[in-house]
Design a protein around this motif. Structure first.
Motif, PDB file in Angstrom:
ATOM      1  N   UNK A  74       0.826  -1.200   0.000  1.00 25.85           N
ATOM      2  CA  UNK A  74       0.000   0.000   0.000  1.00 25.85           C
ATOM      3  C   UNK A  74       0.864   1.256   0.000  1.00 25.85           C
ATOM      4  N   UNK A  75       1.946   1.242   0.760  1.00 26.29           N
ATOM      5  CA  UNK A  75       2.867   2.380   0.791  1.00 26.29           C
ATOM      6  C   UNK A  75       3.471   2.618  -0.588  1.00 26.29           C
ATOM      7  N   UNK A  76       3.894   1.544  -1.242  1.00 24.66           N
ATOM      8  CA  UNK A  76       4.471   1.664  -2.584  1.00 24.66           C
ATOM      9  C   UNK A  76       3.440   2.222  -3.568  1.00 24.66           C
ATOM     10  N   UNK A  77       2.194   1.785  -3.426  1.00 23.68           N
ATOM     11  CA  UNK A  77       1.128   2.284  -4.299  1.00 23.68           C
ATOM     12  C   UNK A  77       0.936   3.785  -4.113  1.00 23.68           C
ATOM     13  N   UNK A  78       0.862   4.227  -2.842  1.00 28.12           N
ATOM     14  CA  UNK A  78       0.664   5.653  -2.588  1.00 28.12           C
ATOM     15  C   UNK A  78       1.867   6.461  -3.063  1.00 28.12           C
ATOM     16  N   UNK A  79       3.069   5.906  -2.914  1.00 33.04           N
ATOM     17  CA  UNK A  79       4.268   6.601  -3.389  1.00 33.04           C
ATOM     18  C   UNK A  79       4.231   6.789  -4.897  1.00 33.04           C
ATOM     19  N   UNK A  80       3.621   5.834  -5.611  1.00 30.93           N
ATOM     20  CA  UNK A  80       3.484   5.968  -7.066  1.00 30.93           C
ATOM     21  C   UNK A  80       2.415   6.995  -7.431  1.00 30.93           C
ATOM     22  N   UNK A  81       1.344   7.060  -6.641  1.00 32.97           N
ATOM     23  CA  UNK A  81       0.257   7.996  -6.912  1.00 32.97           C
ATOM     24  C   UNK A  81       0.613   9.423  -6.499  1.00 32.97           C
ATOM     25  N   UNK A  82       1.451   9.549  -5.473  1.00 29.71           N
ATOM     26  CA  UNK A  82       1.837  10.872  -4.956  1.00 29.71           C
ATOM     27  C   UNK A  82       3.347  10.907  -4.769  1.00 29.71           C
ATOM     28  N   UNK A  83       4.107  10.844  -5.857  1.00 28.06           N
ATOM     29  CA  UNK A  83       5.573  10.774  -5.733  1.00 28.06           C
ATOM     30  C   UNK A  83       6.140  11.995  -5.031  1.00 28.06           C
ATOM     31  N   UNK A  84       7.035  11.735  -4.089  1.00 26.98           N
ATOM     32  CA  UNK A  84       7.677  12.806  -3.341  1.00 26.98           C
ATOM     33  C   UNK A  84       6.805  13.430  -2.274  1.00 26.98           C
ATOM     34  N   UNK A  85       5.574  12.955  -2.143  1.00 25.25           N
ATOM     35  CA  UNK A  85       4.653  13.550  -1.169  1.00 25.25           C
ATOM     36  C   UNK A  85       4.245  12.586  -0.066  1.00 25.25           C
ATOM     37  N   UNK A  86       4.705  11.346  -0.140  1.00 29.61           N
ATOM     38  CA  UNK A  86       4.228  10.305   0.765  1.00 29.61           C
ATOM     39  C   UNK A  86       5.155  10.136   1.968  1.00 29.61           C
ATOM     40  N   UNK A  87       4.577  10.020   3.140  1.00 31.63           N
ATOM     41  CA  UNK A  87       5.293   9.665   4.363  1.00 31.63           C
ATOM     42  C   UNK A  87       4.390   8.735   5.160  1.00 31.63           C
ATOM     43  N   UNK A  88       4.996   7.935   6.018  1.00 34.47           N
ATOM     44  CA  UNK A  88       4.251   6.950   6.801  1.00 34.47           C
ATOM     45  C   UNK A  88       4.656   7.084   8.266  1.00 34.47           C
ATOM     46  N   UNK A  89       3.675   6.990   9.152  1.00 43.69           N
ATOM     47  CA  UNK A  89       3.969   7.004  10.579  1.00 43.69           C
ATOM     48  C   UNK A  89       3.365   5.771  11.230  1.00 43.69           C
ATOM     49  N   UNK A  90       4.070   5.220  12.211  1.00 42.57           N
ATOM     50  CA  UNK A  90       3.613   4.032  12.935  1.00 42.57           C
ATOM     51  C   UNK A  90       3.435   4.349  14.410  1.00 42.57           C
ATOM     52  N   UNK A  91       2.442   3.698  15.038  1.00 38.56           N
ATOM     53  CA  UNK A  91       2.245   3.805  16.475  1.00 38.56           C
ATOM     54  C   UNK A  91       1.779   2.481  17.040  1.00 38.56           C
ATOM     55  N   UNK A  92       1.829   2.358  18.358  1.00 32.70           N
ATOM     56  CA  UNK A  92       1.476   1.096  19.011  1.00 32.70           C
ATOM     57  C   UNK A  92      -0.024   0.887  19.132  1.00 32.70           C
ATOM     58  N   UNK A  93      -0.819   1.928  18.857  1.00 33.51           N
ATOM     59  CA  UNK A  93      -2.262   1.748  18.834  1.00 33.51           C
ATOM     60  C   UNK A  93      -2.968   2.290  20.056  1.00 33.51           C
ATOM     61  N   UNK A  94      -3.636   3.452  19.904  1.00 35.54           N
ATOM     62  CA  UNK A  94      -4.513   3.952  20.962  1.00 35.54           C
ATOM     63  C   UNK A  94      -5.939   3.583  20.569  1.00 35.54           C
ATOM     64  N   UNK A  95      -6.621   4.434  19.814  1.00 39.30           N
ATOM     65  CA  UNK A  95      -7.972   4.097  19.376  1.00 39.30           C
ATOM     66  C   UNK A  95      -7.962   2.901  18.431  1.00 39.30           C
TER      67      UNK A  95
END
Length: 328
Positions: A74-95
């Motif tokens: 999914x990250x690779x797909x978004x990077x192709x759709x929005x090149x140079x604009x994609x970033x990803x953040x991870x968390x342990x999960x609240x909600x």
């Protein structure tokens, strides 16, 4: 400081992100909360098609919700759709986890998951759950590996700090500022609130709708991390608990997280009406334009490099526009 925004993923979010781009926001983060939201990746793909400049990405992904291969693809797909604009953040999960009755994932799991995720994007063969795997996407199915996308980690304590230092490109924070904040060059801080008109009553219906969902996080967070006693110490906390504790113990998380970051639920309203609204300015970035600007300047002085504002209430346009104007 960059001025960005965030959205609890909704069907309107792609249009909201397009609006944020027109208003000059630097980036839009979208929540990964499947128990109350449309799919984060589908939403971001639609946003990519409707925008040209604004940065986009999930903030934050919860590893246990998807196999690392699914998030990598999914990250690779978004990077192709929005090149140079994609970033990803991870968390342990609240909600993303607690609203389904689970606790946060461990930092040991986070470490192994993010390592696997990064290696997949580099095109490497990895082992996950006892099996060897690799991104095998042919031309036209994903960008060629390696796929270079910045990864931020949501961390507040020493274990998360260690993972973020070793595996992250920045630190994604909310609710509080950790001591190690200044060790990172990219620090988005997620905040809620509303810009009040001069003389506007902070207990008005508009303010409750726009500022209330962020204010309610003080109660949700106190309950999840400190238990009932922590909530009792808040204004209106007894009234809030009275509503929550009507539910069976194994279903109270459903009451707590209903409407989370979108609207105030029955327990939140009970606390607000019992005087809890007096805590609005303390719990959120709410106030006049000058007061909001002053709070942002304080955050910048603390090491925050990107303020991430989540608008609430029925008039998203008003909230985004007024906050952007207030920050300047």
């Amino acid at each position: 400081m960059d001025v960005s925004c965030a959205f609890p993923t909704a069907l309107s979010t792609p249009d909201d992100i397009a609006l944020a781009e027109r208003l000059g926001y630097a980036r839009a983060w979208v929540y990964d909360t499947p128990q109350q939201s449309p799919d984060v990746w589908m939403t971001l793909a639609l946003a990519a098609e409707r925008t040209d400049r604004i940065g986009i990405g999930p903030g934050v992904l919860v590893p246990s919700l998807r196999h690392p291969m699914v998030n990598a693809a999914a990250t690779a797909t978004l990077a192709a759709l929005a090149p140079g604009r994609t970033a990803v953040s991870f968390g342990t999960g609240f909600t993303g986890r607690r609203a389904m009755g689970y606790r946060a994932v461990t930092w040991a799991y986070m470490d192994s998951y993010i390592r696997a995720f990064r290696a997949l994007l580099r095109g490497e063969v990895i082992e996950w759950e006892g099996a060897q795997m690799q991104m095998l996407h042919p031309d036209g199915h994903a960008p060629a590996r390696p796929v270079d996308v910045p990864i931020l980690i949501g961390a507040l304590g020493p274990k998360g700090h260690k993972v973020a230092t070793e595996l992250g490109d920045g630190l994604y924070v909310t609710l509080q500022l950790p001591d190690f904040l200044r060790e990172y060059s990219w620090v988005p801080y997620l905040a809620w609130g509303t810009v009040l008109d001069e003389g506007e009553d902070p207990d008005s219906e508009r303010v409750r709708a726009a500022g209330g969902p962020g204010w309610a996080l003080a109660y949700h967070g106190a309950y999840e991390f400190g238990g009932p006693d922590a909530v009792r110490g808040l204004p209106g906390g007894e009234q809030w608990l009275e509503v929550v504790e009507r539910a069976p113990a194994d279903r109270r998380h459903l009451t707590v997280h209903s409407g989370h970051c979108v609207t105030i639920n029955e327990a939140d309203r009970a606390a607000w009406d019992a005087g809890g609204h007096a805590m609005l300015r303390e719990a959120t970035i709410s106030g006049t334009a000058d007061e909001v600007r002053g709070r942002i300047e304080e955050l910048a002085g603390s090491g925050v490099t990107e303020i991430v504002f989540q608008p609430c209430g029925p008039d998203t346009h008003r909230e985004l526009e007024r906050f952007r104007e207030a920050v300047g």
